[in-house]
Write an enzyme that holds these catalytic residues in place. Structure first.
Site, PDB file in Angstrom:
ATOM      1  N   CYS A   1      -3.885  29.516   9.607  1.00  0.00           N
ATOM      2  CA  CYS A   1      -4.203  28.481  10.598  1.00  0.00           C
ATOM      3  C   CYS A   1      -4.204  27.094   9.959  1.00  0.00           C
ATOM      4  O   CYS A   1      -5.019  26.795   9.081  1.00  0.00           O
ATOM      5  CB  CYS A   1      -5.565  28.768  11.224  1.00  0.00           C
ATOM      6  SG  CYS A   1      -6.042  27.570  12.494  1.00  0.00           S
TER       7      CYS A   1
ATOM      8  N   CYS B   1     -14.134  31.027  14.167  1.00  0.00           N
ATOM      9  CA  CYS B   1     -13.179  31.016  13.048  1.00  0.00           C
ATOM     10  C   CYS B   1     -13.536  32.027  11.973  1.00  0.00           C
ATOM     11  O   CYS B   1     -12.656  32.558  11.285  1.00  0.00           O
ATOM     12  CB  CYS B   1     -13.098  29.613  12.451  1.00  0.00           C
ATOM     13  SG  CYS B   1     -12.434  28.375  13.586  1.00  0.00           S
TER      14      CYS B   1
ATOM     15  N   ASP C   1       0.592  31.702  27.875  1.00  0.00           N
ATOM     16  CA  ASP C   1      -0.360  31.219  28.874  1.00  0.00           C
ATOM     17  C   ASP C   1      -1.275  30.207  28.187  1.00  0.00           C
ATOM     18  O   ASP C   1      -1.017  29.794  27.049  1.00  0.00           O
ATOM     19  CB  ASP C   1      -1.143  32.386  29.496  1.00  0.00           C
ATOM     20  CG  ASP C   1      -2.081  33.066  28.490  1.00  0.00           C
ATOM     21  OD1 ASP C   1      -2.027  32.743  27.273  1.00  0.00           O
ATOM     22  OD2 ASP C   1      -2.876  33.925  28.921  1.00  0.00           O
TER      23      ASP C   1
ATOM     24  N   CYS D   1     -11.816  35.252  12.786  1.00  0.00           N
ATOM     25  CA  CYS D   1     -10.417  35.171  13.220  1.00  0.00           C
ATOM     26  C   CYS D   1      -9.511  35.891  12.220  1.00  0.00           C
ATOM     27  O   CYS D   1      -9.528  35.593  11.023  1.00  0.00           O
ATOM     28  CB  CYS D   1      -9.979  33.709  13.347  1.00  0.00           C
ATOM     29  SG  CYS D   1      -8.243  33.523  13.826  1.00  0.00           S
TER      30      CYS D   1
ATOM     31  N   TYR E   1       5.876  33.512  32.360  1.00  0.00           N
ATOM     32  CA  TYR E   1       4.759  34.179  31.707  1.00  0.00           C
ATOM     33  C   TYR E   1       4.552  35.595  32.242  1.00  0.00           C
ATOM     34  O   TYR E   1       4.481  36.570  31.475  1.00  0.00           O
ATOM     35  CB  TYR E   1       3.470  33.379  31.873  1.00  0.00           C
ATOM     36  CG  TYR E   1       2.244  34.205  31.597  1.00  0.00           C
ATOM     37  CD1 TYR E   1       1.914  34.562  30.298  1.00  0.00           C
ATOM     38  CD2 TYR E   1       1.449  34.678  32.638  1.00  0.00           C
ATOM     39  CE1 TYR E   1       0.807  35.355  30.035  1.00  0.00           C
ATOM     40  CE2 TYR E   1       0.344  35.476  32.389  1.00  0.00           C
ATOM     41  CZ  TYR E   1       0.032  35.815  31.088  1.00  0.00           C
ATOM     42  OH  TYR E   1      -1.055  36.620  30.840  1.00  0.00           O
TER      43      TYR E   1
ATOM     44  N   GLU F   1      -2.106  40.466  35.933  1.00  0.00           N
ATOM     45  CA  GLU F   1      -1.722  39.132  35.466  1.00  0.00           C
ATOM     46  C   GLU F   1      -1.854  38.095  36.567  1.00  0.00           C
ATOM     47  O   GLU F   1      -2.234  36.949  36.319  1.00  0.00           O
ATOM     48  CB  GLU F   1      -0.293  39.152  34.916  1.00  0.00           C
ATOM     49  CG  GLU F   1      -0.116  39.958  33.645  1.00  0.00           C
ATOM     50  CD  GLU F   1      -0.989  39.459  32.501  1.00  0.00           C
ATOM     51  OE1 GLU F   1      -1.375  38.272  32.503  1.00  0.00           O
ATOM     52  OE2 GLU F   1      -1.295  40.260  31.604  1.00  0.00           O
TER      53      GLU F   1
ATOM     54  N   CYS G   1     -10.435  32.480  19.641  1.00  0.00           N
ATOM     55  CA  CYS G   1      -9.944  31.103  19.553  1.00  0.00           C
ATOM     56  C   CYS G   1     -10.159  30.400  20.894  1.00  0.00           C
ATOM     57  O   CYS G   1      -9.222  29.983  21.566  1.00  0.00           O
ATOM     58  CB  CYS G   1      -8.463  31.105  19.163  1.00  0.00           C
ATOM     59  SG  CYS G   1      -7.835  29.497  18.626  1.00  0.00           S
TER      60      CYS G   1
END
Length: 443
Positions: A289, A280, A219, A283, A201, A118, A273
């Site tokens: 959405c 899309c 994030d 997705c 985070y 991370e 995304c």
């Protein structure tokens, strides 16, 4: 929503900060998609070969954005040569000793491995991080080993990854965990955030992924997903967007499998995304959405309407005269101050110079008069600060440009030659004379 008609703003407002009661459906769809489509990555405990799968057009965009007409530092300094009468010294930095084409082992999922990944992934792409992470985990497999390592060892392993303050924070964090927790990372978000360098985070990622705690995380990728999912048209890096995203993250996190769910959110933002070219059609949560719904109703031109584009801050522009000095067997390097940009890193000595701009850009070529003046200032610094009384400087015709996140540097290089190294100097900077092999082994 500045691009909408006035009568449509109220309709769009109902979607703001609202999952419309579809939390369970969103969780299920994301988890199914993630388990079927996720990338194989070493810090997830996956066996090799590790994937860097993104869409082809994303890779092409990255390649285009990565091109630079300026010579790279590796190629530039490789071509430095002493003048006639001195033995040529070739700095070959093109030998890439990071090889992930033949991975040899599986890295078990661990809280420490998640932490390292991370930190490395902050402002750095996955495909770049993979070889650095595997090399790091082989050299520093435990928090105790990292904590006991020297700053030089840590910087050597981090070299090339950029944003070097991350390595410093990781090192300091490991020393804290060893001293306060016996080298074992705690599982709670609250305790994790007491560790130097670990914010909300990273704490959420470690707690949920490594320990299965129902911790949320946000994030840039997650904030973008939420911005479109709930049609929140705030600037991408704005405080208000992140505050609302944290609220949504706590609301949506899957209590039964929080680690996998959090990774699915981040994976969706990274591979589907995306900021400018979202996919899309593939997705898994398009059904929920709000940005996509507004697009179908022709209320917005594209889902990329969310989040709003932030106001770009202009980079600070600076020019430097740099001395690449050799005595024929080694190169003179100095260590940067412990704080600030590239803290503690080694570099060729330099002086900052003030030059007039040409057409709103920094001067990249110097006329003869300016070049002589700059070279004289650099020579004075070499003599006064580093006692290089016999140094001879020659200008290198091509400048080197380096762009940081907040600054752009243009460096005018002058090759320097001395017959003997000084025994002392007055500069506050630490000085090293290193051959190429010594630099590779020790720094």
């Amino acid at each position: 929503f500045p691009d909408m008609k006035h009568g449509d703003i109220e309709e769009a407002g109902q979607y703001f900060q609202d999952f419309a009661g579809r939390e369970t459906d969103i969780r299920s769809a994301l988890l199914r998609w993630y388990r079927a489509q996720r990338r194989q990555l070493p810090w997830r405990g996956d066996p090799p070969p590790w994937s860097e799968r993104k869409t082809k057009h994303q890779s092409n965009c990255a390649n285009i954005q990565g091109r630079d007409e300026q010579p790279s530092s590796e190629r530039f300094f490789k071509n430095l040569r002493p003048s006639t009468g001195h033995r040529p010294i070739v700095i070959d930095l093109d030998n890439d000793f990071i090889d992930i084409s033949k991975p040899e082992e599986i890295f078990p999922l661990s809280a420490y491995g998640v932490w390292v990944s991370e930190v490395m992934l902050q402002q750095t792409q996955v495909e770049v991080v993979i070889p650095f992470w595997t090399r790091w985990m082989k050299r520093f497999p435990t928090i105790e080993i990292l904590a006991s390592a020297s700053t030089q060892e840590v910087n050597l392993l981090w070299a090339g990854l950029g944003f070097y303050a991350r390595a410093k924070r990781l090192h300091e964090g490991a020393q804290y965990v060893l001293a306060r927790h016996g080298g074992v990372l705690p599982s709670s978000v609250e305790t994790l955030q007491r560790i130097p360098g670990i914010g909300p985070y990273t704490a959420g990622a470690i707690s949920s992924i490594a320990f299965g705690q129902p911790a949320a995380l946000v994030d840039g990728n997650v904030a973008r997903v939420f911005s479109r999912l709930c049609a929140m048209n705030f600037p991408a890096k704005s405080t208000v967007l992140f505050k609302l995203s944290w609220k949504l993250a706590h609301q949506l996190v899957d209590p039964s499998d929080p680690g996998t769910f959090n990774q699915s959110l981040m994976e969706l933002g990274a591979t589907v995304c995306t900021p400018t070219s979202p996919l899309c059609d593939v997705c898994p949560i398009r059904f929920a959405c709000k940005a996509h719904e507004l697009l179908r109703k022709a209320l917005v031109p594209n889902v990329t309407h969310f989040p709003a584009r932030p106001v770009q801050k202009k980079r600070r522009e600076r020019s430097f005269a740099v001395a690449a000095v050799t005595d024929g067997s080694a190169w003179m390097l100095v260590r940067r101050p412990p704080n600030g940009l590239l803290a503690g890193q080694l570099e060729f000595p330099s002086v900052e110079i003030k030059l007039e701009k040409e057409e709103n850009n920094l001067v990249k070529t110097l006329d003869n008069a300016t070049k002589d003046d700059v070279m004289h200032r650099l020579w004075q610094s070499m003599v006064n600060d580093f006692s290089l009384n016999g140094v001879v400087l020659d200008p290198f015709e091509v400048p080197l440009e380096h762009i940081f996140s907040h600054e752009r540097h243009v460096m005018h290089i002058f090759r320097g030659y001395v017959t003997a190294r000084p025994l002392s100097h007055t500069s506050y900077l630490e000085v090293f004379w290193l051959s190429v092999s010594e630099a590779e082994q020790n720094f």
